[in-house]
Design an enzyme around this catalytic site. Structure first.
Site, PDB file in Angstrom:
ATOM      1  N   ARG A  51       2.363  12.389   6.026  1.00  0.00           N
ATOM      2  CA  ARG A  51       1.589  11.503   5.161  1.00  0.00           C
ATOM      3  C   ARG A  51       1.944  11.745   3.693  1.00  0.00           C
ATOM      4  NH1 ARG A  51      -1.834  12.853   9.340  1.00  0.00           N
ATOM      5  NH2 ARG A  51      -2.677  11.082  10.491  1.00  0.00           N
TER       6      ARG A  51
ATOM      7  N   ASP B 233     -10.428  12.132  12.039  1.00  0.00           N
ATOM      8  CA  ASP B 233     -10.153  13.383  12.762  1.00  0.00           C
ATOM      9  C   ASP B 233     -11.433  13.936  13.386  1.00  0.00           C
ATOM     10  OD1 ASP B 233      -7.287  13.703  11.638  1.00  0.00           O
ATOM     11  OD2 ASP B 233      -8.561  13.383   9.899  1.00  0.00           O
TER      12      ASP B 233
ATOM     13  N   HIS C 201      -6.656  15.036   5.482  1.00  0.00           N
ATOM     14  CA  HIS C 201      -6.362  14.178   6.628  1.00  0.00           C
ATOM     15  C   HIS C 201      -4.856  14.320   6.857  1.00  0.00           C
ATOM     16  CE1 HIS C 201      -6.109  10.927   9.431  1.00  0.00           C
ATOM     17  NE2 HIS C 201      -5.333  10.218   8.648  1.00  0.00           N
TER      18      HIS C 201
HETATM   19  P1  NAD Z   1       1.059  -2.705   7.766  1.00  0.00           P
HETATM   20  O1  NAD Z   1       2.487  -2.588   7.344  1.00  0.00           O
HETATM   21  O2  NAD Z   1       0.752  -3.362   9.069  1.00  0.00           O
HETATM   22  O3  NAD Z   1       0.236  -3.469   6.644  1.00  0.00           O
HETATM   23  C1  NAD Z   1       0.318  -3.169   5.301  1.00  0.00           C
HETATM   24  C2  NAD Z   1      -0.062  -4.425   4.533  1.00  0.00           C
HETATM   25  O4  NAD Z   1      -0.124  -4.100   3.146  1.00  0.00           O
HETATM   26  C3  NAD Z   1       0.950  -5.561   4.693  1.00  0.00           C
HETATM   27  O5  NAD Z   1       0.290  -6.733   5.146  1.00  0.00           O
HETATM   28  C4  NAD Z   1       1.527  -5.719   3.296  1.00  0.00           C
HETATM   29  O6  NAD Z   1       1.888  -7.063   2.974  1.00  0.00           O
HETATM   30  C5  NAD Z   1       0.361  -5.226   2.437  1.00  0.00           C
HETATM   31  N1  NAD Z   1       0.751  -4.823   1.092  1.00  0.00           N
HETATM   32  C6  NAD Z   1       1.763  -4.001   0.718  1.00  0.00           C
HETATM   33  N2  NAD Z   1       1.796  -3.896  -0.629  1.00  0.00           N
HETATM   34  C7  NAD Z   1       0.778  -4.642  -1.113  1.00  0.00           C
HETATM   35  C8  NAD Z   1       0.286  -4.925  -2.405  1.00  0.00           C
HETATM   36  N3  NAD Z   1       0.878  -4.406  -3.497  1.00  0.00           N
HETATM   37  N4  NAD Z   1      -0.754  -5.756  -2.531  1.00  0.00           N
HETATM   38  C9  NAD Z   1      -1.361  -6.288  -1.447  1.00  0.00           C
HETATM   39  N5  NAD Z   1      -0.949  -6.052  -0.182  1.00  0.00           N
HETATM   40  C10 NAD Z   1       0.107  -5.244  -0.019  1.00  0.00           C
HETATM   41  O7  NAD Z   1       0.479  -1.219   7.727  1.00  0.00           O
HETATM   42  P2  NAD Z   1      -0.817  -0.697   8.498  1.00  0.00           P
HETATM   43  O8  NAD Z   1      -0.429  -0.197   9.837  1.00  0.00           O
HETATM   44  O9  NAD Z   1      -1.901  -1.719   8.379  1.00  0.00           O
HETATM   45  O10 NAD Z   1      -1.181   0.610   7.630  1.00  0.00           O
HETATM   46  C11 NAD Z   1      -1.705   0.466   6.319  1.00  0.00           C
HETATM   47  C12 NAD Z   1      -1.960   1.833   5.687  1.00  0.00           C
HETATM   48  O11 NAD Z   1      -3.003   2.493   6.396  1.00  0.00           O
HETATM   49  C13 NAD Z   1      -0.762   2.778   5.731  1.00  0.00           C
HETATM   50  O12 NAD Z   1      -0.660   3.482   4.516  1.00  0.00           O
HETATM   51  C14 NAD Z   1      -1.100   3.720   6.862  1.00  0.00           C
HETATM   52  O13 NAD Z   1      -0.457   4.976   6.737  1.00  0.00           O
HETATM   53  C15 NAD Z   1      -2.602   3.825   6.664  1.00  0.00           C
HETATM   54  N6  NAD Z   1      -3.350   4.375   7.791  1.00  0.00           N
HETATM   55  C16 NAD Z   1      -4.324   5.257   7.466  1.00  0.00           C
HETATM   56  C17 NAD Z   1      -5.086   5.837   8.445  1.00  0.00           C
HETATM   57  C18 NAD Z   1      -6.142   6.821   8.032  1.00  0.00           C
HETATM   58  O14 NAD Z   1      -6.724   7.521   8.853  1.00  0.00           O
HETATM   59  N7  NAD Z   1      -6.452   6.898   6.757  1.00  0.00           N
HETATM   60  C19 NAD Z   1      -4.863   5.511   9.797  1.00  0.00           C
HETATM   61  C20 NAD Z   1      -3.877   4.589  10.101  1.00  0.00           C
HETATM   62  C21 NAD Z   1      -3.122   4.019   9.068  1.00  0.00           C
END
Ligand code: NAD
Length: 317
Positions: free
Chosen positions: A87, A147, A174
């Site tokens: 991460r 978690d 995390h």
């Molecule tokens: P994804 O690629 O499916 O979606 C990301 C979206 O963000 C896309 O639709 C993209 O167009 C948009 N985006 C990118 N830059 C942008 C901007 N400047 N303005 C507006 N929109 C923008 O990814 P995902 O699978 O949905 O994951 C999203 C995030 O969540 C990742 O960073 C991932 O690591 C994180 N995540 C966190 C957890 C957690 O426990 N915190 C769990 C799973 C995923």
């Protein structure tokens, strides 16, 4: 009239969260914002069609201006973890994306509670506080809430009890330095390990280690099978928004910016916080075993260094 909730980033995580939020009590409108406007519009239509079966919120696509008056803005925009990446590797890329988003959100929705899921999730509240002047309690990372629920779910299966009967928390990052807290885990008012022994399903030190490894690597395993982990985090986001909108004052292990923790300055790790309409309370520092305290301080130091490095890179850009 219920609350307006913004979701920025309508990829797999944002869409899962928005789908759940469309039927969250107290939510009347979910506004989806994405740099890919067509994607936001399609998700809004698709989720809106499912929501139309019941007394659910209106789901619409929009721009930053449509977030005015939002109670909560959820930020899930950004790249996600690739195989072999940690991460923290995502830091530079996603700090830049989130910094740009925050500049807009703080302008149009200054009263909103900001809820971050974008990884590395524990760096994002620090970014909001340090570069955008957001009050620490109004910038919350989902942190180790996911978690913690994975820990509870695993324990509930082993003990053959409902997950809601298990009170067990994960603190810290995390990520890889997270701390599963056995010393304050409780079932039915009994210390968890005592409950397990009386249940005829003792959990020894070796199994504790295996459980910790299982929780720590859950996201990697899920991603190996389906490419993304989105429903678990979607559930966490919905639960936190529900607590904020309903001013529940529930207690969750989430991350906020901390000027000082266990001798570590300017860090952001998960600890119990009371979550209500104003966002997060100050963190509560539980009494822990010596080993857990040491591990938590180590995790806080990792995040301190990550945050300092990330903010320095951003300032130089
Ligand atoms: P994804 O690629 O499916 O979606 C990301 C979206 O963000 C896309 O639709 C993209 O167009 C948009 N985006 C990118 N830059 C942008 C901007 N400047 N303005 C507006 N929109 C923008 O990814 P995902 O699978 O949905 O994951 C999203 C995030 O969540 C990742 O960073 C991932 O690591 C994180 N995540 C966190 C957890 C957690 O426990 N915190 C769990 C799973 C995923």
């Amino acid at each position: 009239m219920g609350a307006r909730i913004g979701v920025i980033g309508t990829g797999l995580v944002g869409a899962a969260a928005a789908y759940l939020l469309s039927s969250t009590p107290g939510v009347s409108e979910v506004v989806l914002v994405d740099m890919n406007a067509a994607r936001a519009a399609s998700e809004a239509a698709d989720i809106g069609h499912a929501a139309a079966f019941g007394p659910a919120a209106r789901v619409v696509e929009g721009g930053y201006g449509d977030l005015a008056g939002a109670s909560v803005v959820v930020i899930t925009a950004g790249a996600s973890l690739q195989p072999g990446q940690t991460r923290l590797d995502l830091l530079k890329q996603n700090l830049g994306i989130t910094d740009g988003i925050l500049a807009q959100v703080v302008r149009v929705a200054p009263g909103a509670v900001l809820l971050f899921a974008t990884n590395p999730v524990d760096a994002m509240p620090a970014l909001a506080v340090r570069r955008h002047g957001v009050a620490p309690g109004r910038a919350i990372g989902t942190g180790c809430m996911l978690d913690s629920i994975r820990f509870r779910d695993r324990l509930a299966h082993i003990l053959d009890v409902s997950p809601v009967a298990v009170h067990a928390y994960v603190y810290g990052e995390h990520g890889d330095s997270q701390v599963l807290c056995w010393s304050n885990a409780v079932v039915g008012g009994l210390p968890l390990l005592e409950f397990a022994a009386q249940r005829g399903r003792a959990i020894d030190a070796r199994e504790q280690q295996a459980i910790a490894e299982d929780v720590r690597t859950a996201a990697y395993r899920i991603k190996a099978g389906k490419g993304v982990s989105n429903f678990g985090i979607g559930g966490c986001i919905e639960r936190l928004v529900r607590a904020i909108v309903g001013d529940e004052k529930g207690v969750f292990s989430v991350s906020t910016f901390m000027p000082q923790l266990l001798g570590v300055r300017d860090t952001c790790v998960s600890l119990p916080h009371v979550i209500g309409a104003q966002g997060a309370s100050q963190p509560f520092v539980p009494p822990l075993s010596a080993a857990e305290t040491q591990a938590l301080a180590g995790s806080a130091a990792i995040l301190r260094d990550t945050i300092a490095g990330g903010l320095k890179t951003l300032a130089a850009a």
